[in-house]
Design a protein around this motif. Structure first.
Motif, PDB file in Angstrom:
ATOM      1  N   ASP A   1      26.967 -41.182  17.382  1.00  0.00           N
ATOM      2  CA  ASP A   1      26.818 -41.090  15.756  1.00  0.00           C
ATOM      3  C   ASP A   1      28.074 -40.850  15.062  1.00  0.00           C
ATOM      4  N   VAL A   2      28.026 -41.412  13.896  1.00  0.00           N
ATOM      5  CA  VAL A   2      29.190 -41.211  13.061  1.00  0.00           C
ATOM      6  C   VAL A   2      28.745 -40.398  11.823  1.00  0.00           C
ATOM      7  N   LEU A   3      29.206 -39.265  11.573  1.00  0.00           N
ATOM      8  CA  LEU A   3      28.803 -38.513  10.538  1.00  0.00           C
ATOM      9  C   LEU A   3      29.646 -38.508   9.167  1.00  0.00           C
ATOM     10  N   ASP A   4      28.992 -38.458   8.211  1.00  0.00           N
ATOM     11  CA  ASP A   4      29.539 -38.330   6.788  1.00  0.00           C
ATOM     12  C   ASP A   4      29.554 -36.593   6.425  1.00  0.00           C
ATOM     13  N   ALA A   5      30.636 -36.338   6.250  1.00  0.00           N
ATOM     14  CA  ALA A   5      30.976 -34.957   5.948  1.00  0.00           C
ATOM     15  C   ALA A   5      31.191 -34.738   4.359  1.00  0.00           C
ATOM     16  N   GLY A   6      30.410 -34.200   3.556  1.00  0.00           N
ATOM     17  CA  GLY A   6      30.662 -33.975   2.242  1.00  0.00           C
ATOM     18  C   GLY A   6      31.356 -32.781   2.087  1.00  0.00           C
ATOM     19  N   LEU A   7      32.271 -32.395   1.046  1.00  0.00           N
ATOM     20  CA  LEU A   7      32.879 -31.245   0.786  1.00  0.00           C
ATOM     21  C   LEU A   7      32.972 -30.831  -0.551  1.00  0.00           C
ATOM     22  N   ARG A   8      32.729 -29.690  -0.746  1.00  0.00           N
ATOM     23  CA  ARG A   8      32.764 -29.090  -2.268  1.00  0.00           C
ATOM     24  C   ARG A   8      33.084 -27.571  -2.276  1.00  0.00           C
ATOM     25  N   VAL A   9      33.378 -26.979  -3.116  1.00  0.00           N
ATOM     26  CA  VAL A   9      33.870 -25.462  -3.597  1.00  0.00           C
ATOM     27  C   VAL A   9      32.651 -24.702  -4.112  1.00  0.00           C
ATOM     28  N   GLY A  10      32.257 -23.985  -3.437  1.00  0.00           N
ATOM     29  CA  GLY A  10      31.200 -23.095  -4.055  1.00  0.00           C
ATOM     30  C   GLY A  10      31.706 -21.896  -4.713  1.00  0.00           C
ATOM     31  N   HIS A  11      33.061 -21.339  -4.569  1.00  0.00           N
ATOM     32  CA  HIS A  11      33.548 -20.354  -5.296  1.00  0.00           C
ATOM     33  C   HIS A  11      35.050 -20.373  -5.130  1.00  0.00           C
ATOM     34  N   LEU A  12      35.804 -20.319  -6.115  1.00  0.00           N
ATOM     35  CA  LEU A  12      37.257 -20.172  -6.225  1.00  0.00           C
ATOM     36  C   LEU A  12      37.761 -19.055  -6.733  1.00  0.00           C
ATOM     37  N   GLY A  13      38.397 -18.282  -6.053  1.00  0.00           N
ATOM     38  CA  GLY A  13      38.779 -16.997  -6.568  1.00  0.00           C
ATOM     39  C   GLY A  13      40.531 -17.098  -6.593  1.00  0.00           C
ATOM     40  N   ARG A  14      41.019 -15.903  -7.003  1.00  0.00           N
ATOM     41  CA  ARG A  14      42.702 -15.838  -7.094  1.00  0.00           C
ATOM     42  C   ARG A  14      43.268 -16.228  -5.776  1.00  0.00           C
ATOM     43  N   SER A  15      42.830 -15.564  -4.763  1.00  0.00           N
ATOM     44  CA  SER A  15      43.501 -16.006  -3.236  1.00  0.00           C
ATOM     45  C   SER A  15      42.657 -16.497  -2.191  1.00  0.00           C
ATOM     46  N   SER A  16      41.129 -16.658  -2.719  1.00  0.00           N
ATOM     47  CA  SER A  16      40.376 -16.950  -1.621  1.00  0.00           C
ATOM     48  C   SER A  16      39.513 -18.115  -2.186  1.00  0.00           C
ATOM     49  N   VAL A  17      38.907 -18.888  -1.419  1.00  0.00           N
ATOM     50  CA  VAL A  17      38.124 -20.167  -1.611  1.00  0.00           C
ATOM     51  C   VAL A  17      36.877 -20.208  -0.484  1.00  0.00           C
ATOM     52  N   ARG A  18      35.808 -20.705  -1.071  1.00  0.00           N
ATOM     53  CA  ARG A  18      34.480 -20.788  -0.287  1.00  0.00           C
ATOM     54  C   ARG A  18      34.466 -22.095  -0.409  1.00  0.00           C
ATOM     55  N   TYR A  19      34.692 -23.033   0.960  1.00  0.00           N
ATOM     56  CA  TYR A  19      34.334 -24.399   1.007  1.00  0.00           C
ATOM     57  C   TYR A  19      33.228 -24.353   1.443  1.00  0.00           C
ATOM     58  N   GLU A  20      32.374 -25.604   1.011  1.00  0.00           N
ATOM     59  CA  GLU A  20      30.794 -25.691   1.377  1.00  0.00           C
ATOM     60  C   GLU A  20      30.790 -27.228   2.061  1.00  0.00           C
ATOM     61  N   VAL A  21      30.494 -27.690   3.363  1.00  0.00           N
ATOM     62  CA  VAL A  21      30.346 -28.781   3.813  1.00  0.00           C
ATOM     63  C   VAL A  21      29.111 -29.073   4.511  1.00  0.00           C
ATOM     64  N   GLY A  22      28.479 -30.344   4.092  1.00  0.00           N
ATOM     65  CA  GLY A  22      27.597 -30.988   4.357  1.00  0.00           C
ATOM     66  C   GLY A  22      27.635 -32.000   5.497  1.00  0.00           C
ATOM     67  N   PHE A  23      26.898 -32.290   6.398  1.00  0.00           N
ATOM     68  CA  PHE A  23      26.993 -33.356   7.396  1.00  0.00           C
ATOM     69  C   PHE A  23      25.759 -34.145   7.430  1.00  0.00           C
ATOM     70  N   PHE A  24      26.007 -35.485   7.145  1.00  0.00           N
ATOM     71  CA  PHE A  24      24.967 -36.189   6.887  1.00  0.00           C
ATOM     72  C   PHE A  24      24.834 -37.457   7.944  1.00  0.00           C
ATOM     73  N   LEU A  25      23.806 -37.913   8.262  1.00  0.00           N
ATOM     74  CA  LEU A  25      23.542 -39.017   9.398  1.00  0.00           C
ATOM     75  C   LEU A  25      22.713 -39.840   8.485  1.00  0.00           C
ATOM     76  N   ALA A  26      23.198 -40.828   8.031  1.00  0.00           N
ATOM     77  CA  ALA A  26      22.456 -41.945   7.029  1.00  0.00           C
ATOM     78  C   ALA A  26      22.347 -40.942   5.911  1.00  0.00           C
ATOM     79  N   ASP A  27      21.075 -40.804   5.441  1.00  0.00           N
ATOM     80  CA  ASP A  27      20.801 -40.138   4.229  1.00  0.00           C
ATOM     81  C   ASP A  27      20.049 -38.855   4.426  1.00  0.00           C
ATOM     82  N   ASP A  28      20.197 -38.065   5.749  1.00  0.00           N
ATOM     83  CA  ASP A  28      19.719 -37.120   6.187  1.00  0.00           C
ATOM     84  C   ASP A  28      20.703 -36.092   6.443  1.00  0.00           C
ATOM     85  N   VAL A  29      20.595 -34.858   5.709  1.00  0.00           N
ATOM     86  CA  VAL A  29      21.400 -33.788   6.219  1.00  0.00           C
ATOM     87  C   VAL A  29      21.206 -33.188   7.378  1.00  0.00           C
TER      88      VAL A  29
END
Length: 135
Positions: free
Chosen positions: A72-100
């Motif tokens: 399988d080849v996965l599509d990984a989506g990246l976003r930032v859920g929280h951006l602080g002064r020195s910290s960041v929360r990255y959120e990643v979703g892995f999709f196979l076709a249109d299914d997470v």
């Protein structure tokens, strides 16, 4: 759900990613998250070799919804859920076709490479991260 992510990277699974049960082992998703995040950081100016600031993972989590398996080849989506002064929360979703199939997060705290004390996220990197923030 794909529209919730701002950056995309394709991740081919490898033969060695499968476990005895015939699917990508749960720990591999953490390596995939680390790869997506750090590829993005390097592409946006973080100097992982000699830069003054580095991002240390202080929290990670993954929820699994379905299986993937080699080849399988996965599509990984990246976003930032929280951006602080020195910290960041990255959120990643892995999709196979249109299914997470999995969703996870990593929290990085940016620290001085030598002292390991928290520092502000570098300005250029912060600006790039703001483009990944979701409401």
């Amino acid at each position: 759900m794909r529209d919730d992510y701002r950056h995309w990277q394709r991740i081919p699974t490898r033969w060695a990613d499968n476990d005895v049960y015939g699917h990508v082992n749960n720990v591999v998703h953490y390596a995939f998250m680390d790869t997506v995040i750090n590829t993005w950081l390097i592409d946006h100016g973080l100097d992982i070799q000699t830069g003054r600031e580095i991002g240390l993972c202080v929290e990670s989590h993954c929820n699994y919804r379905a299986s993937a398996a080699f080849p399988d080849v996965l599509d990984a989506g990246l976003r930032v859920g929280h951006l602080g002064r020195s910290s960041v929360r990255y959120e990643v979703g892995f999709f196979l076709a249109d299914d997470v199939i999995a969703e996870g997060h990593f929290v990085h705290v940016f620290v001085d490479r030598t002292t390991r004390k928290p520092v502000e996220i570098p300005a250029g990197l912060r600006t790039a991260m703001e483009g990944l923030v979701v409401a």
